[in-house]
Design a protein around this motif. Structure first.
Motif, mmCIF file in Angstrom:
data_model
loop_
_atom_site.group_PDB
_atom_site.id
_atom_site.type_symbol
_atom_site.label_atom_id
_atom_site.label_comp_id
_atom_site.label_asym_id
_atom_site.label_seq_id
_atom_site.Cartn_x
_atom_site.Cartn_y
_atom_site.Cartn_z
ATOM 1 N N VAL A 32 31.763 31.688 39.810
ATOM 2 C CA VAL A 32 30.812 33.258 38.559
ATOM 3 C C VAL A 32 31.890 33.461 37.559
ATOM 4 O O VAL A 32 31.328 33.355 36.781
ATOM 5 C CB VAL A 32 30.359 33.793 39.579
ATOM 6 N N GLU A 33 33.032 33.837 38.731
ATOM 7 C CA GLU A 33 33.820 33.775 36.916
ATOM 8 C C GLU A 33 33.802 33.480 36.127
ATOM 9 O O GLU A 33 34.746 34.049 34.773
ATOM 10 C CB GLU A 33 34.864 34.935 37.778
ATOM 11 N N ALA A 34 34.445 32.270 36.646
ATOM 12 C CA ALA A 34 34.868 31.387 35.142
ATOM 13 C C ALA A 34 33.304 30.501 35.047
ATOM 14 O O ALA A 34 33.876 30.713 33.329
ATOM 15 C CB ALA A 34 34.934 30.379 36.211
ATOM 16 N N ALA A 286 35.027 42.637 29.174
ATOM 17 C CA ALA A 286 35.508 43.853 29.280
ATOM 18 C C ALA A 286 36.586 43.644 29.938
ATOM 19 O O ALA A 286 37.287 44.671 31.027
ATOM 20 C CB ALA A 286 34.594 44.546 29.648
ATOM 21 N N GLU A 287 37.555 42.262 30.150
ATOM 22 C CA GLU A 287 38.753 42.523 30.061
ATOM 23 C C GLU A 287 39.229 41.532 29.396
ATOM 24 O O GLU A 287 39.019 40.494 28.545
ATOM 25 C CB GLU A 287 38.463 41.960 32.263
ATOM 26 N N ALA A 288 40.152 40.638 30.086
ATOM 27 C CA ALA A 288 41.756 40.117 29.637
ATOM 28 C C ALA A 288 40.909 38.881 29.298
ATOM 29 O O ALA A 288 40.392 37.751 30.528
ATOM 30 C CB ALA A 288 42.977 39.820 30.307
ATOM 31 N N PRO A 289 40.708 38.052 28.791
ATOM 32 C CA PRO A 289 40.395 36.668 28.534
ATOM 33 C C PRO A 289 40.864 35.897 29.060
ATOM 34 O O PRO A 289 42.340 35.309 29.094
ATOM 35 C CB PRO A 289 39.660 36.669 26.889
ATOM 36 N N SER A 290 40.261 34.650 30.006
ATOM 37 C CA SER A 290 40.903 33.284 30.764
ATOM 38 C C SER A 290 41.253 32.686 29.767
ATOM 39 O O SER A 290 40.216 32.472 28.784
ATOM 40 C CB SER A 290 40.243 32.916 32.191
ATOM 41 N N PHE A 291 41.626 31.223 29.894
ATOM 42 C CA PHE A 291 41.939 30.024 29.369
ATOM 43 C C PHE A 291 40.775 29.085 29.355
ATOM 44 O O PHE A 291 40.102 28.783 27.958
ATOM 45 C CB PHE A 291 42.939 29.096 29.341
ATOM 46 N N VAL A 292 39.425 29.704 30.287
ATOM 47 C CA VAL A 292 37.671 29.044 30.276
ATOM 48 C C VAL A 292 37.492 29.321 28.645
ATOM 49 O O VAL A 292 36.456 29.093 28.911
ATOM 50 C CB VAL A 292 37.354 29.031 31.542
#
Length: 370
Positions: A32-34, A286-292
């Motif tokens: 879900v987070e991805a 509201a957080e650092a973005p991932s590469f996804v």
């Protein structure tokens, strides 16, 4: 099912919306987070396309469907979206789900730009209709194997669950390590508890354990068990599929989740576009973005360019992949044919092996690039 309304600017005159179907894992057992990060990138880029005038004055509209990491659900979504008249499909994170969606889209003549899934055999036969932004698994996992070899790890154990994706990764590792004297031993996590896996590992000569399992279960309990076992104090834990990239990993494991190398698809330094998009994604998430999240943004950026150049007709759109040249958040995106990969592939996405810094688990360290 999730169908957000059109972003701001989408209601301007200029004709009906150009609709793009977006496949995203938004509920369990999907990651879900991805999915949330992927959707944030897709939506941000859509909003910017519309704020800049859309597609020839027509708004771009995402029609989002939740795949929940279920291939059959993804196939049904492709059928529905095709019936709704979308010009193309975008998205998906899970490789096995993306493969099912790609096969169905190809059969229906529907162009599909896959954002994040890496399985080499995304389609069983070569197709002109499917393109992909993420690097093929064989390339990424060879880079990861080179990192392990450089760090002195030639004898690996893998804690694995049954999956085409995991099996493909194990094959890549074995083929790359064997000529260099390396070995890969498999621990079947269907039959072993995390504690039993530690017992097995203590009897191996492996110096590294790779997590080829789902997150949070059983990945988090395995890490906790290994970290607590004094027999395994010298073993390195790795997660090539990228589990430590997301905040939930650090939330669940704290310091135990640091120092676990994983693959991510980012350059060492972002350029001006990437830096701007990173700030906008950080605000949205509201957080650092991932590469996804960057993959999601780049997906819409590419589709918008192809739609502007070739129109919303499906056949013309699919024929545009080899002529794409788009400045993305992570570099110049062009598609080509790569041996062993039957879809149009961005051949050289940036690759890193990174981990969370044990001194500051909220900060990432780049350990290797490829």
């Amino acid at each position: 099912m999730h169908t957000p309304s059109s972003p701001s600017g989408a209601g301007e005159a200029g004709g009906p919306a150009v609709r793009v179907g977006a496949l995203v894992p938004l509920t369990r057992p999907g990651w879900v987070e991805a999915g949330r990060h992927l959707l944030a990138g897709l939506e941000l880029a859509t909003r910017e396309v519309n704020d800049a005038g859309g597609i020839g004055g027509r708004p771009l509209e995402l029609v989002v469907r939740d795949t929940a990491a279920d291939p059959r659900r993804a196939e049904a979504a492709v059928d529905e979206l095709a019936g709704l008249g979308v010009a193309a499909l975008a998205g998906e994170y899970h490789s096995v789900v993306a493969r099912a969606a790609a096969a169905r889209a190809d059969a229906l003549g529907l162009p599909f730009l896959c954002s994040s899934a890496v399985l080499d055999a995304l389609t069983e036969r070569p197709t002109e209709r499917v393109a992909r932004l993420a690097p093929a698994q064989s390339r990424g996992w060879r880079v990861y194997a080179d990192f392990l070899l450089d760090a002195g790890h030639r004898h690996l154990a893998v804690a694995a669950e049954p999956s085409v994706y995991w099996a493909s990764g194990i094959r890549v590792l074995r083929e790359h390590l064997a000529p260099r004297g390396g070995t890969v031993a498999e621990l079947d996590m269907r039959a072993l508890t995390p504690e039993a896996a530690c017992d097995e590992l203590a009897g191996h000569r492996a110096t590294a354990l790779l997590l080829l399992v789902g997150h949070p279960e059983p990945a988090v309990p395995i890490v906790t068990s290994v970290r607590r076992d004094p027999r395994l104090a010298g073993i390195m834990i790795g997660a090539p599929a990228g589990q430590p990239e997301f905040g939930a990993w650090a939330d669940a494991l704290g310091g135990d989740g640091a120092g676990i190398p994983f693959l991510r698809y980012l350059p060492e330094r972002l350029g001006p576009l990437g830096t701007r998009v990173e700030a906008a994604l950080r605000e949205r998430l509201a957080e650092a973005p991932s590469f996804v999240a960057f993959e999601g943004y780049d997906t819409v950026a590419v589709l918008a360019e192809v739609l502007r150049a070739h129109g919303a007709g499906r056949a013309r759109l699919a024929g545009g992949w080899p002529r794409v040249e788009v400045e993305g958040t992570r570099g110049l995106i062009r598609f080509s044919r790569v041996p062993g990969v039957g879809v149009w592939q961005w051949a050289w996405p940036p690759l890193q092996v990174a981990d969370r810094d044990p001194a500051r688990p909220d900060r990432f360290r780049v350990l290797h690039t490829g």
